[in-house]
Design an enzyme around this catalytic site. Structure first.
Site, PDB file in Angstrom:
ATOM      1  N   LYS A 169      -7.787 -17.213  30.225  1.00 45.61           N
ATOM      2  CA  LYS A 169      -7.729 -15.865  30.799  1.00 45.61           C
ATOM      3  C   LYS A 169      -6.403 -15.244  30.397  1.00 45.61           C
ATOM      4  CE  LYS A 169      -7.909 -13.212  35.022  1.00 45.61           C
ATOM      5  NZ  LYS A 169      -8.285 -13.209  36.439  1.00 45.61           N
ATOM      6  N   ARG A 172      -9.133  -3.562  38.904  1.00 45.64           N
ATOM      7  CA  ARG A 172      -8.084  -3.504  39.936  1.00 45.64           C
ATOM      8  C   ARG A 172      -8.207  -2.213  40.738  1.00 45.64           C
ATOM      9  NH1 ARG A 172      -3.144  -6.125  36.269  1.00 45.64           N
ATOM     10  NH2 ARG A 172      -4.234  -8.098  35.857  1.00 45.64           N
ATOM     11  N   LYS A 198       1.050 -10.024  35.293  1.00 44.14           N
ATOM     12  CA  LYS A 198       0.680 -11.415  35.585  1.00 44.14           C
ATOM     13  C   LYS A 198       1.067 -12.356  34.441  1.00 44.14           C
ATOM     14  CE  LYS A 198      -3.004  -9.936  38.748  1.00 44.14           C
ATOM     15  NZ  LYS A 198      -4.401 -10.140  39.235  1.00 44.14           N
ATOM     16  N   LYS A 245     -11.687 -14.719  28.703  1.00 44.48           N
ATOM     17  CA  LYS A 245     -11.601 -13.394  29.307  1.00 44.48           C
ATOM     18  C   LYS A 245     -10.312 -12.715  28.883  1.00 44.48           C
ATOM     19  CE  LYS A 245     -11.232 -11.420  33.851  1.00 44.48           C
ATOM     20  NZ  LYS A 245     -10.910 -11.718  35.212  1.00 44.48           N
TER      21      LYS A 245
HETATM   22  C1  PBG Z   1      -8.994 -11.830  39.766  1.00 45.24           C
HETATM   23  C2  PBG Z   1      -9.836 -11.285  38.667  1.00 45.24           C
HETATM   24  C3  PBG Z   1      -9.582 -10.217  37.802  1.00 45.24           C
HETATM   25  C4  PBG Z   1     -10.749 -10.012  37.074  1.00 45.24           C
HETATM   26  C5  PBG Z   1     -11.656 -10.976  37.470  1.00 45.24           C
HETATM   27  N1  PBG Z   1     -11.084 -11.771  38.439  1.00 45.24           N
HETATM   28  C6  PBG Z   1      -8.405  -9.315  37.675  1.00 45.24           C
HETATM   29  C7  PBG Z   1      -7.102  -9.858  37.333  1.00 45.24           C
HETATM   30  O1  PBG Z   1      -6.935 -11.017  36.959  1.00 45.24           O
HETATM   31  O2  PBG Z   1      -6.145  -9.094  37.455  1.00 45.24           O
HETATM   32  C8  PBG Z   1     -10.964  -8.911  36.057  1.00 45.24           C
HETATM   33  C9  PBG Z   1     -12.385  -8.576  35.745  1.00 45.24           C
HETATM   34  C10 PBG Z   1     -12.596  -7.283  35.034  1.00 45.24           C
HETATM   35  O3  PBG Z   1     -11.641  -6.600  34.617  1.00 45.24           O
HETATM   36  O4  PBG Z   1     -13.763  -6.908  34.892  1.00 45.24           O
HETATM   37  N2  PBG Z   1      -8.116 -12.825  39.454  1.00 45.24           N
END
Ligand code: PBG
Length: 334
Positions: free
Chosen positions: A197, A207, A226, A257
């Site tokens: 990720k 968000r 992050k 991702k």
């Molecule tokens: C939470 C999470 C996120 C997404 C999925 N789970 C956001 C992030 O890590 O800030 C993003 C999914 C999307 O943008 O469709 N940890």
């Protein structure tokens, strides 16, 4: 006349010939449908994600039933948590009477055959908007966070989740969650790990949907991004390191991702692992397609089906996508 021995166009000449040699297929069962839920009495639309809703629990079941009828076999749930329930340690995440456990119980009663995936991370529950606990010095704490994530995973498993999806990127969380689930008798609950990720600007609309971006609400220094836990978009072989760790720690499915700009990583993981590979076609990718389609600049149906097919070609067995119901309906139409 050119003197050509090889003419690749021969196999592209008719639909029958093209179908015979087509190497990749896309089916509704390849899609995982992400759904946002909230406590409100009505659905709320999400400005930056046209067509997506924050579903109220009363309407969620019908939408999941519709997805099932379209051939979709898995949904993933994300909570929009009220500000008053957020805290520095995100303890609401393991409240068994909380929004997600209640949503899971209801869906399992209404649609027992649909697989339910969850997201494990603190950000929707954290007053600091981070996936882990932020120390007074502004450091996102690893081991302390993992303890809470285990409680969160357990609350989700007790409610009936089929697949637990840790998206937090803390080190060692897959093994800790696996052990905790097993100790409590949930040996058959799977882990779909957000393995690679990346720290990405493509999560912006998500968000917005959850109001979960990092924010400074106390005097504490809060990192605005992050980057200390999500991966650097510049890195590739590090994804293999993460994949090997997650496999060793007991993950059942590995996820990459975001998706589109990271299909090289999808292909790499597919080559390096025998586990099923998932890819997340994230909110920013969805929003770009919707925005261009609204302006008439692209053909939404064709772009979506092409995009999803290309995820499959790159090696994704499963695709998490907000286009899931439209895509599945278009596939049914043929
Ligand atoms: C939470 C999470 C996120 C997404 C999925 N789970 C956001 C992030 O890590 O800030 C993003 C999914 C999307 O943008 O469709 N940890």
């Amino acid at each position: 006349m050119l003197d050509l021995l090889h003419r690749p166009r021969r196999l592209r000449r008719t639909p029958a010939l093209r179908t015979m040699v087509r190497q990749t297929s896309l089916q509704a069962r390849n899609l995982i449908y992400p759904l946002f839920v909230h406590e409100g009495a009505r659905n709320e639309s999400i400005g930056s994600m046209p067509g997506c809703q924050r579903w109220c629990l009363d309407a969620l079941g019908d939408e999941v039933g519709r997805a099932w009828d379209l051939g979709i076999r898995c949904v993933v749930l994300f909570p929009k948590v009220a500000d008053g329930l957020k805290s520095e340690d995100g303890a609401e995440c393991f409240n068994e009477g909380g929004l997600i456990p209640r949503a899971i119980r209801r869906l399992k009663a209404e649609h027992p055959a649909m697989a339910i995936m969850t997201d494990v991370a603190l950000d929707p529950y954290s007053s600091d908007g981070h996936d882990g606990i932020v120390s007074p010095e502004g450091v996102v704490l690893n081991d302390e966070t993992v303890e809470i994530l285990c409680q969160q995973a357990l609350a989700q498993a007790r409610a009936g989740a089929d697949l637990i999806g840790p998206s937090d990127m803390m080190d060692g969380r897959v093994e800790a969650i696996r052990t905790c689930l097993d100790d409590e008798g949930f040996t058959d609950v799977g882990i779909i790990s957000y393995t690679a990720k990346y720290s990405s600007a493509y999560y912006g609309p998500f968000r917005d949907a959850l109001d979960s971006a990092p924010r400074a609400s106390t005097g504490k220094p809060i990192p605005s991004n992050k980057n200390t836990y999500q991966m650097d978009p510049a890195n590739s072989s590090e994804a293999i390191t993460e994949a090997q760790l997650d496999e060793d720690e007991g993950a059942d499915i590995l996820m990459v991702k975001p998706g589109l700009a990271y299909l090289d990583i999808v292909a790499k993981l597919k080559e390096n692992s025998h586990l099923p590979i998932a890819a997340y076609n994230v909110s920013g990718e969805f929003a770009m397609v919707k925005a261009a389609a609204e302006r008439g600049w692209i053909d939404e149906r064709q772009v979506v089906l092409e995009t999803l097919l290309c995820f499959r070609r790159a090696g994704a067995d499963l695709i998490l996508t907000y286009h899931a119901p439209d895509g599945a309906a278009w596939l049914q139409e043929g």
